[in-house]
Scaffold this active site. Structure first.
Site, short mmCIF file in Angstrom:
data_model
loop_
_atom_site.label_atom_id
_atom_site.label_comp_id
_atom_site.label_asym_id
_atom_site.label_seq_id
_atom_site.Cartn_x
_atom_site.Cartn_y
_atom_site.Cartn_z
N HIS A 88 0.84 -1.21 0.00
CA HIS A 88 0.00 0.00 0.00
C HIS A 88 0.87 1.26 0.00
CE1 HIS A 88 -3.27 -2.58 2.19
NE2 HIS A 88 -3.02 -3.00 0.96
N HIS A 243 -9.39 -2.16 -4.82
CA HIS A 243 -8.25 -2.45 -3.96
C HIS A 243 -7.29 -3.44 -4.62
CE1 HIS A 243 -5.88 -2.62 -0.33
NE2 HIS A 243 -5.78 -3.92 -0.55
N ASP A 247 -3.23 -3.04 -5.17
CA ASP A 247 -2.19 -4.02 -4.91
C ASP A 247 -1.30 -4.25 -6.14
OD1 ASP A 247 -2.80 -4.50 -2.26
OD2 ASP A 247 -4.03 -6.27 -2.66
N HIS A 269 -0.81 -11.24 -4.82
CA HIS A 269 0.59 -10.81 -4.73
C HIS A 269 1.57 -11.78 -5.37
CE1 HIS A 269 -0.40 -7.36 -2.34
NE2 HIS A 269 -0.98 -8.09 -1.42
#
Length: 288
Positions: A88, A243, A247, A269
């Site tokens: 973030h 969101h 990421d 991720h």
């Protein structure tokens, strides 16, 4: 031969020191960071100021050491020097146009603040941005690169800008399927992406805690989802997919500024960083 990098404006750093503190999302402990100005060509570097050895950890794909529900970077010669949940903050630095910064961290994880990139972004703008003399190099993706894991995938293709098209698809009545697109040339990062918070499922909390994860998660720093809806109100109707784009931005920022069109489907991720590593390998190959 096609240019691999273009000069796009000048490099930038923060104008003055910035301090933030709060709870760390996964350890649940108090955490603090200090963002300091750094010289041109430094990039984004972190270090643990609670350790005797202040080894600098470069925010690059090759520094990533763990991808369990976050992006963690570490130092190859010091196992203790690792810093988790940087994504973030990395997105906020990218959104604010920061190329160079030195970030001191009080422990193994940075504070999550409200679960989005916006508090970091605000603090950077409040401190001011300092233009530097060196030109900024932006890498032009030369060919399509992709990574897949079962049904999840992420691809980057040549594009004269930076664009992310993300499809979220959860087998969950509240999340379901949604699509959102962010184009850095046309869209406002602060308004469309930065405020989107991380999210979690009520049914997973106990399991995550057993794994030592999400110990600091609360309604103050995450959207909690149960089978009927969200426990706390959303900032956007499609906050979840926004969101996910946040990421992607944070993980792609491990390569600095790049130009390309990213198409992601259910990626997290792990896939983001695998793609970032492929991009890095191509950058090195094409330069040599």
């Amino acid at each position: 031969m096609k240019e691999l990098f273009i000069k796009k404006g000048r490099q930038q750093t923060v104008n003055k020191e910035i301090k933030l503190k709060g709870i760390a999302l996964h350890t649940g402990k108090e955490a603090a960071i200090t963002i300091r100005p750094a010289a041109s060509q430094t990039g984004i570097v972190f270090y643990r100021n609670d350790l005797e050895s202040k080894d600098l950890i470069e925010a690059r794909p090759e520094s990533v050491v763990n991808l369990e529900r976050n992006t963690t970077i570490g130092h190859k010669e010091n196992d203790k020097a690792s810093i988790s949940t940087i994504e973030h903050l990395m997105a906020a630095l990218w959104g604010a146009g920061i190329d160079n910064a030195e970030i001191a961290v009080s422990g193994p994880e940075i504070p999550v603040i409200d679960g989005s990139a916006y508090p970091y972004y605000q603090k950077i703008l409040e401190a001011g941005i300092k233009e530097q003399t060196e030109k900024r190099n932006v890498y032009l993706v030369q060919k399509a690169l992709s990574v897949r894991d079962n049904s999840a995938s992420i691809t980057i293709s040549p594009y004269t800008g930076f664009k992310i098209s993300y499809t979220l698809d959860y087998d969950h009545p509240v999340v379901g399927k949604s699509f959102f697109e962010f184009d850095a040339l046309k869209d406002d990062f602060a308004a469309k992406i930065a405020q989107a918070r991380t999210f979690g499922f009520a049914e997973e909390i106990e399991k995550l805690h057993e794994q030592g994860l999400a110990l600091g998660g609360s309604l103050d720093n995450a959207v909690l989802i149960n089978r009927e809806g969200t426990v706390n109100p959303l900032r956007f109707e499609n906050e979840f997919v926004r969101h996910k784009i946040l990421d992607v931005i944070g993980d792609m920022a491990l390569n600095g500024r790049i130009m390309g069109h990213i198409k992601a489907f259910k990626s997290g991720h792990r896939l983001h960083v695998e793609l970032a590593k492929k991009i890095r390998e191509n950058m090195i190959e094409e330069e040599n």
